[in-house]
Write a protein that holds these residues in place. Structure first.
Motif, PDB file in Angstrom:
ATOM      1  N   ALA A  91       5.287  -8.017   4.096  1.00 15.80           N
ATOM      2  CA  ALA A  91       5.636  -7.813   5.504  1.00 15.80           C
ATOM      3  C   ALA A  91       4.588  -6.959   6.200  1.00 15.80           C
ATOM      4  O   ALA A  91       4.180  -7.249   7.333  1.00 15.80           O
ATOM      5  N   TRP A  92       4.144  -5.890   5.535  1.00 14.83           N
ATOM      6  CA  TRP A  92       3.116  -5.049   6.136  1.00 14.83           C
ATOM      7  C   TRP A  92       1.773  -5.773   6.224  1.00 14.83           C
ATOM      8  O   TRP A  92       1.018  -5.590   7.180  1.00 14.83           O
ATOM      9  N   GLU A  93       1.471  -6.601   5.257  1.00 11.28           N
ATOM     10  CA  GLU A  93       0.232  -7.379   5.302  1.00 11.28           C
ATOM     11  C   GLU A  93       0.240  -8.312   6.505  1.00 11.28           C
ATOM     12  O   GLU A  93      -0.796  -8.508   7.160  1.00 11.28           O
ATOM     13  N   ARG A  94       1.397  -8.885   6.829  1.00 11.58           N
ATOM     14  CA  ARG A  94       1.490  -9.815   7.962  1.00 11.58           C
ATOM     15  C   ARG A  94       1.231  -9.127   9.305  1.00 11.58           C
ATOM     16  O   ARG A  94       0.787  -9.791  10.246  1.00 11.58           O
ATOM     17  N   ILE A 138      -8.599  11.797   9.276  1.00 14.16           N
ATOM     18  CA  ILE A 138      -7.917  10.799   8.452  1.00 14.16           C
ATOM     19  C   ILE A 138      -6.417  10.822   8.700  1.00 14.16           C
ATOM     20  O   ILE A 138      -5.759   9.778   8.656  1.00 14.16           O
ATOM     21  N   TYR A 139      -5.873  12.006   9.024  1.00 16.97           N
ATOM     22  CA  TYR A 139      -4.437  12.052   9.317  1.00 16.97           C
ATOM     23  C   TYR A 139      -4.109  11.225  10.556  1.00 16.97           C
ATOM     24  O   TYR A 139      -3.041  10.613  10.633  1.00 16.97           O
ATOM     25  N   ARG A 140      -5.011  11.195  11.506  1.00 18.66           N
ATOM     26  CA  ARG A 140      -4.802  10.347  12.685  1.00 18.66           C
ATOM     27  C   ARG A 140      -4.789   8.874  12.272  1.00 18.66           C
ATOM     28  O   ARG A 140      -3.968   8.087  12.745  1.00 18.66           O
ATOM     29  N   ASP A 141      -5.699   8.515  11.371  1.00 15.00           N
ATOM     30  CA  ASP A 141      -5.732   7.134  10.875  1.00 15.00           C
ATOM     31  C   ASP A 141      -4.441   6.787  10.127  1.00 15.00           C
ATOM     32  O   ASP A 141      -3.926   5.678  10.249  1.00 15.00           O
ATOM     33  N   LEU A 142      -3.928   7.751   9.362  1.00 13.13           N
ATOM     34  CA  LEU A 142      -2.679   7.515   8.638  1.00 13.13           C
ATOM     35  C   LEU A 142      -1.522   7.322   9.614  1.00 13.13           C
ATOM     36  O   LEU A 142      -0.634   6.487   9.392  1.00 13.13           O
ATOM     37  N   GLY A 143      -1.526   8.096  10.688  1.00 13.48           N
ATOM     38  CA  GLY A 143      -0.493   7.928  11.701  1.00 13.48           C
ATOM     39  C   GLY A 143      -0.539   6.550  12.333  1.00 13.48           C
ATOM     40  O   GLY A 143       0.509   5.934  12.594  1.00 13.48           O
ATOM     41  N   ALA A 144      -1.758   6.039  12.557  1.00 10.18           N
ATOM     42  CA  ALA A 144      -1.900   4.695  13.125  1.00 10.18           C
ATOM     43  C   ALA A 144      -1.388   3.634  12.163  1.00 10.18           C
ATOM     44  O   ALA A 144      -0.778   2.633  12.579  1.00 10.18           O
ATOM     45  N   ILE A 145      -1.621   3.860  10.863  1.00  5.29           N
ATOM     46  CA  ILE A 145      -1.109   2.917   9.858  1.00  5.29           C
ATOM     47  C   ILE A 145       0.410   2.926   9.852  1.00  5.29           C
ATOM     48  O   ILE A 145       1.054   1.867   9.827  1.00  5.29           O
ATOM     49  N   LEU A 146       1.008   4.116   9.871  1.00  9.02           N
ATOM     50  CA  LEU A 146       2.467   4.208   9.893  1.00  9.02           C
ATOM     51  C   LEU A 146       3.040   3.515  11.126  1.00  9.02           C
ATOM     52  O   LEU A 146       4.067   2.826  11.046  1.00  9.02           O
ATOM     53  N   ARG A 147       2.389   3.702  12.265  1.00  9.44           N
ATOM     54  CA  ARG A 147       2.870   3.051  13.490  1.00  9.44           C
ATOM     55  C   ARG A 147       2.882   1.535  13.320  1.00  9.44           C
ATOM     56  O   ARG A 147       3.825   0.850  13.731  1.00  9.44           O
ATOM     57  N   LYS A 148       1.841   1.018  12.679  1.00  6.41           N
ATOM     58  CA  LYS A 148       1.772  -0.426  12.449  1.00  6.41           C
ATOM     59  C   LYS A 148       2.823  -0.863  11.427  1.00  6.41           C
ATOM     60  O   LYS A 148       3.463  -1.911  11.580  1.00  6.41           O
ATOM     61  N   HIS A 150       5.660   0.417  10.941  1.00  7.64           N
ATOM     62  CA  HIS A 150       6.987   0.480  11.541  1.00  7.64           C
ATOM     63  C   HIS A 150       7.209  -0.590  12.603  1.00  7.64           C
ATOM     64  O   HIS A 150       8.264  -0.611  13.244  1.00  7.64           O
ATOM     65  N   GLN A 151       6.253  -1.485  12.768  1.00 10.36           N
ATOM     66  CA  GLN A 151       6.469  -2.657  13.611  1.00 10.36           C
ATOM     67  C   GLN A 151       7.368  -3.682  12.917  1.00 10.36           C
ATOM     68  O   GLN A 151       7.899  -4.581  13.563  1.00 10.36           O
ATOM     69  N   VAL A 152       7.501  -3.553  11.608  1.00 10.60           N
ATOM     70  CA  VAL A 152       8.372  -4.465  10.861  1.00 10.60           C
ATOM     71  C   VAL A 152       9.798  -3.932  10.968  1.00 10.60           C
ATOM     72  O   VAL A 152      10.133  -2.891  10.397  1.00 10.60           O
ATOM     73  N   THR A 153      10.637  -4.633  11.705  1.00 10.00           N
ATOM     74  CA  THR A 153      11.964  -4.128  12.010  1.00 10.00           C
ATOM     75  C   THR A 153      13.048  -4.861  11.241  1.00 10.00           C
ATOM     76  O   THR A 153      12.856  -5.950  10.710  1.00 10.00           O
ATOM     77  N   SER A 154      14.205  -4.222  11.200  1.00 10.08           N
ATOM     78  CA  SER A 154      15.374  -4.802  10.558  1.00 10.08           C
ATOM     79  C   SER A 154      16.604  -4.311  11.317  1.00 10.08           C
ATOM     80  O   SER A 154      16.483  -3.651  12.353  1.00 10.08           O
ATOM     81  N   GLU A 155      17.787  -4.635  10.798  1.00 15.95           N
ATOM     82  CA  GLU A 155      19.036  -4.120  11.353  1.00 15.95           C
ATOM     83  C   GLU A 155      19.898  -3.621  10.210  1.00 15.95           C
ATOM     84  O   GLU A 155      20.306  -4.398   9.345  1.00 15.95           O
ATOM     85  N   TYR A 222      11.027  -0.939   8.449  1.00 22.62           N
ATOM     86  CA  TYR A 222      10.660  -0.837   7.035  1.00 22.62           C
ATOM     87  C   TYR A 222       9.921   0.483   6.825  1.00 22.62           C
ATOM     88  O   TYR A 222       8.885   0.724   7.448  1.00 22.62           O
ATOM     89  N   CYS A 223      10.434   1.318   5.923  1.00 26.31           N
ATOM     90  CA  CYS A 223       9.848   2.639   5.685  1.00 26.31           C
ATOM     91  C   CYS A 223       9.241   2.736   4.287  1.00 26.31           C
ATOM     92  O   CYS A 223       9.708   2.105   3.350  1.00 26.31           O
ATOM     93  N   HIS A 224       8.217   3.544   4.174  1.00 29.54           N
ATOM     94  CA  HIS A 224       7.563   3.854   2.904  1.00 29.54           C
ATOM     95  C   HIS A 224       8.079   5.217   2.454  1.00 29.54           C
ATOM     96  O   HIS A 224       7.880   6.217   3.127  1.00 29.54           O
ATOM     97  N   ASN A 225       8.750   5.260   1.311  1.00 30.31           N
ATOM     98  CA  ASN A 225       9.388   6.508   0.893  1.00 30.31           C
ATOM     99  C   ASN A 225       8.444   7.489   0.207  1.00 30.31           C
ATOM    100  O   ASN A 225       8.874   8.570  -0.204  1.00 30.31           O
ATOM    101  N   ASP A 226       7.167   7.132   0.070  1.00 30.83           N
ATOM    102  CA  ASP A 226       6.243   8.017  -0.646  1.00 30.83           C
ATOM    103  C   ASP A 226       4.848   7.918  -0.030  1.00 30.83           C
ATOM    104  O   ASP A 226       3.851   7.753  -0.730  1.00 30.83           O
TER     105      ASP A 226
END
Length: 239
Positions: A91-94, A138-148, A150-155, A222-226
């Motif tokens: 899902a994140w790859e997509r 790099i922390y800014r880059d990591l934040g951008a990755i997390l933002r992307k 979290h584009q994968v949504t669910s209910e 979709y969250c990454h727990n680690d």
């Protein structure tokens, strides 16, 4: 010529009694992993070296090294959520996040496994000091990755419980009240007084605030727990 499999080392076993079940699963999986490699189309008529990685405790992970290419095989040891990782990676790859590409997923007995792309790079935690991570933004880059990501949504909330990736709870109140792991973690924090009301606020009040704020909203991501420097490769872009 048949596939020849050579184990370079053995899985690292935990010294803690708490992990005894995982240790047994590691030992039992080694001969089954050999059978999988011998019969797998990727490794027909190839010599394969199996090098177990000794970082991490929740999965059995090894590099499968052939003359032409390296692969990673990952076998989560927990039976609760072990089949979910490939869904998240795909899902994140997509949505454009660089992740190790999943070539195949399957099962060894009751254990799920992933055969993935091998990433030839250091981890961020190995390559950079905390100061360098800040200096190089790099922390800014990591934040951008997390933002992307979290584009994968669910209910719904908590872990997915079936092949349709349907979350276990439909609302946040039921999740916080019913999730066994969450209740155990909260009980542990209270029992061992890891937090105190004066400095950190009341845990029960925090839970009430979460329920009040979220209300009946079911939309989740979709969250990454680690998600941390020890789980991210220093590639361009980051993996």
């Amino acid at each position: 010529m048949n596939c020849q499999v050579r184990f370079v080392n053995e899985p690292k076993l935990s010294e803690h009694e708490f992990d005894s079940d995982f240790n047994e699963r590691r030992k039992n999986l080694v001969p089954k992993l050999k059978d999988l490699i011998i019969k797998h189309p990727l490794f027909v008529e190839r010599n394969v070296e199996v090098n177990f990685l000794h970082m991490g405790v929740s999965s059995l992970v090894a590099i499968l090294n052939t003359e032409e290419k390296k692969y990673i095989i990952k076998i989560p040891l927990s039976k609760r959520t072990s089949g979910l990782e490939s869904y998240f990676l795909k899902a994140w790859e997509r949505v454009g996040v660089k992740v190790p590409h999943v070539f195949e997923e399957g099962k060894i007995d009751e254990h799920f496994y992933l055969i993935m792309e091998y990433i030839e790079a250091e981890l961020l935690a190995q390559k950079y000091s905390p100061e360098e991570l800040v200096k190089n933004k790099i922390y800014r880059d990591l934040g951008a990755i997390l933002r992307k990501m979290h584009q994968v949504t669910s209910e719904g909330y908590s872990n997915a419980v079936n092949d349709k990736m349907e979350p276990e709870y439909s609302n946040v109140k039921d999740w916080l009240a019913g999730d066994v792991r969450t209740k155990e973690q909260i009980a542990y924090v209270k029992e061992h007084k890891l937090l105190n009301d004066a400095e950190h606020g009341s845990i029960d009040e925090i839970l009430n605030i979460i329920v009040s704020h979220v209300g009946s909203n079911k939309e989740t991501v979709y969250c990454h727990n680690d998600f941390h420097n020890g789980n991210i490769f220093a590639t361009e872009p980051l993996t």
